[in-house]
Design a protein around this motif. Structure first.
Motif, PDB file in Angstrom:
ATOM      1  N   SER A 173       0.833  -1.197   0.000  1.00 33.57           N
ATOM      2  CA  SER A 173       0.000   0.000   0.000  1.00 33.57           C
ATOM      3  C   SER A 173       0.873   1.254   0.000  1.00 33.57           C
ATOM      4  O   SER A 173       1.874   1.327   0.730  1.00 33.57           O
ATOM      5  N   THR A 174       0.499   2.209  -0.827  1.00 31.02           N
ATOM      6  CA  THR A 174       1.205   3.487  -0.899  1.00 31.02           C
ATOM      7  C   THR A 174       0.237   4.620  -0.599  1.00 31.02           C
ATOM      8  O   THR A 174      -0.851   4.680  -1.168  1.00 31.02           O
ATOM      9  N   ALA A 175       0.639   5.503   0.295  1.00 28.04           N
ATOM     10  CA  ALA A 175      -0.157   6.694   0.598  1.00 28.04           C
ATOM     11  C   ALA A 175       0.337   7.853  -0.258  1.00 28.04           C
ATOM     12  O   ALA A 175       1.534   7.955  -0.551  1.00 28.04           O
ATOM     13  N   TYR A 176      -0.587   8.731  -0.657  1.00 29.79           N
ATOM     14  CA  TYR A 176      -0.188   9.834  -1.525  1.00 29.79           C
ATOM     15  C   TYR A 176      -0.992  11.094  -1.223  1.00 29.79           C
ATOM     16  O   TYR A 176      -2.088  11.051  -0.674  1.00 29.79           O
ATOM     17  N   ILE A 177      -0.389  12.208  -1.592  1.00 25.47           N
ATOM     18  CA  ILE A 177      -1.088  13.491  -1.668  1.00 25.47           C
ATOM     19  C   ILE A 177      -0.903  13.991  -3.090  1.00 25.47           C
ATOM     20  O   ILE A 177       0.217  14.043  -3.603  1.00 25.47           O
ATOM     21  N   ARG A 178      -1.996  14.365  -3.732  1.00 23.97           N
ATOM     22  CA  ARG A 178      -1.935  14.876  -5.099  1.00 23.97           C
ATOM     23  C   ARG A 178      -2.594  16.253  -5.118  1.00 23.97           C
ATOM     24  O   ARG A 178      -3.683  16.429  -4.589  1.00 23.97           O
ATOM     25  N   VAL A 179      -1.923  17.211  -5.719  1.00 23.33           N
ATOM     26  CA  VAL A 179      -2.441  18.575  -5.809  1.00 23.33           C
ATOM     27  C   VAL A 179      -2.583  18.961  -7.277  1.00 23.33           C
ATOM     28  O   VAL A 179      -1.657  18.765  -8.079  1.00 23.33           O
ATOM     29  N   TYR A 180      -3.758  19.480  -7.615  1.00 25.89           N
ATOM     30  CA  TYR A 180      -4.082  19.880  -8.989  1.00 25.89           C
ATOM     31  C   TYR A 180      -4.145  21.405  -9.048  1.00 25.89           C
ATOM     32  O   TYR A 180      -4.939  22.022  -8.343  1.00 25.89           O
ATOM     33  N   VAL A 181      -3.338  22.003  -9.906  1.00 29.98           N
ATOM     34  CA  VAL A 181      -3.333  23.448 -10.095  1.00 29.98           C
ATOM     35  C   VAL A 181      -3.750  23.739 -11.536  1.00 29.98           C
ATOM     36  O   VAL A 181      -2.982  23.507 -12.477  1.00 29.98           O
ATOM     37  N   SER A 182      -4.976  24.208 -11.729  1.00 30.32           N
ATOM     38  CA  SER A 182      -5.464  24.514 -13.076  1.00 30.32           C
ATOM     39  C   SER A 182      -4.985  25.887 -13.517  1.00 30.32           C
ATOM     40  O   SER A 182      -4.923  26.823 -12.710  1.00 30.32           O
ATOM     41  N   LEU A 183      -4.656  25.990 -14.798  1.00 32.49           N
ATOM     42  CA  LEU A 183      -4.101  27.219 -15.354  1.00 32.49           C
ATOM     43  C   LEU A 183      -5.044  27.818 -16.385  1.00 32.49           C
ATOM     44  O   LEU A 183      -5.896  27.117 -16.941  1.00 32.49           O
ATOM     45  N   VAL A 189      -1.640  21.382 -13.807  1.00 34.65           N
ATOM     46  CA  VAL A 189      -0.404  20.820 -13.266  1.00 34.65           C
ATOM     47  C   VAL A 189      -0.779  19.904 -12.102  1.00 34.65           C
ATOM     48  O   VAL A 189      -1.450  20.331 -11.167  1.00 34.65           O
ATOM     49  N   VAL A 190      -0.351  18.652 -12.176  1.00 31.98           N
ATOM     50  CA  VAL A 190      -0.639  17.684 -11.118  1.00 31.98           C
ATOM     51  C   VAL A 190       0.673  17.342 -10.414  1.00 31.98           C
ATOM     52  O   VAL A 190       1.601  16.813 -11.034  1.00 31.98           O
ATOM     53  N   VAL A 191       0.750  17.663  -9.125  1.00 32.72           N
ATOM     54  CA  VAL A 191       1.945  17.400  -8.325  1.00 32.72           C
ATOM     55  C   VAL A 191       1.590  16.346  -7.279  1.00 32.72           C
ATOM     56  O   VAL A 191       0.595  16.494  -6.570  1.00 32.72           O
ATOM     57  N   GLU A 192       2.395  15.296  -7.194  1.00 34.73           N
ATOM     58  CA  GLU A 192       2.080  14.208  -6.267  1.00 34.73           C
ATOM     59  C   GLU A 192       3.281  13.823  -5.423  1.00 34.73           C
ATOM     60  O   GLU A 192       4.408  13.751  -5.908  1.00 34.73           O
ATOM     61  N   MET A 193       3.043  13.572  -4.140  1.00 33.33           N
ATOM     62  CA  MET A 193       4.005  12.931  -3.257  1.00 33.33           C
ATOM     63  C   MET A 193       3.433  11.591  -2.859  1.00 33.33           C
ATOM     64  O   MET A 193       2.259  11.493  -2.495  1.00 33.33           O
ATOM     65  N   ALA A 194       4.246  10.535  -2.921  1.00 33.81           N
ATOM     66  CA  ALA A 194       3.788   9.206  -2.547  1.00 33.81           C
ATOM     67  C   ALA A 194       4.848   8.511  -1.703  1.00 33.81           C
ATOM     68  O   ALA A 194       6.051   8.655  -1.957  1.00 33.81           O
TER      69      ALA A 194
END
Length: 233
Positions: A173-183, A189-194
């Protein structure tokens, strides 16, 4: 669009592509120095190997040769998947929390925004879509660069058999945070930490929060762009 990681004086100096896509908006951010850039855009195999060896030496200073080799192979095996997924930037971190070895990745991808009017509309649609598919904990947020959506969740991933002692693939199992910045140009732009390590979640999520908070947008003429204040949002 140009995506250019903006490195602080204390950050890693490993080279990354300065121009990933030519368009009318530049995106810059600051990566913590503990993260090391993966050579996902290197097309020369020998140079890619050299860069991976350099990455492994930096990330696993003092580690045994066997551990370095396994980590290098894991990074190399992941490069193809990152390129296939359209990832524009990727970095990896290896550290320890107490006596527990921990790792995390950060990736940046460009995708088309939803076919709706304005940044605010795209932001709402992304949040709504994520909630409909129950992707995780979804929030509409405002970063210094403007409107965004965050999604916190988990997914199942597989470790190839060549990296396990039993030679059999391992699901984890991997936990993640994904942030979407619309332009304003119809791109998001999709930025993810996992990370697969729950022990390091607080550490990595704090680092990631600092990273996405450092995102800055610029028009082609170099003037700052904040999407929450653009006309038509």
């Amino acid at each position: 669009m140009t995506i250019q990681p903006e490195l602080s004086a204390s950050a890693t100096s490993q080279a990354v592509p300065t121009v990933l896509r030519a368009d009318d908006i530049h995106v810059r951010w600051v990566m913590p120095e503990i993260f090391h850039d993966l050579p996902i855009h290197e097309r020369d195999d020998d140079e890619a190997v050299r860069l991976l060896e350099e990455l492994v030496d930096k990330a696993l200073q003092g580690a045994e040769y066997q551990d370095k080799t396994a980590f290098g192979v894991m990074c190399a095996l992941g490069l193809g998947d990152l390129v296939a997924a359209g990832v524009e930037y990727a970095g990896v971190c290896v550290t320890a929390v107490g006596d527990t070895p921990c790792s995390a990745t950060v990736s940046v991808t460009l995708v088309d925004s939803p076919d709706v009017e304005g940044v605010a509309g795209a932001t709402r649609e992304i949040a709504s879509s994520l909630r409909r598919i129950e992707a995780g904990e979804v929030s509409e947020i405002e970063l210094p660069c403007g409107l965004a959506v965050s999604c916190i969740g988990t997914r199942q991933e597989k470790l190839p058999g060549e990296l396990t002692e039993s030679d059999e693939s391992l699901t984890f199992s991997t936990a993640y945070i994904r942030v979407y910045v619309s332009l304003p140009n119809g791109t998001t732009v999709v930025v993810e930490m996992a990370t697969p390590n729950t022990a390091a979640w607080d550490l990595f999520s704090t680092m990631f929060g600092n990273t996405v908070s450092s995102i800055r947008l610029f028009n082609a003429d170099g003037s700052p762009l904040i999407t929450s204040g653009t006309t038509g949002t």
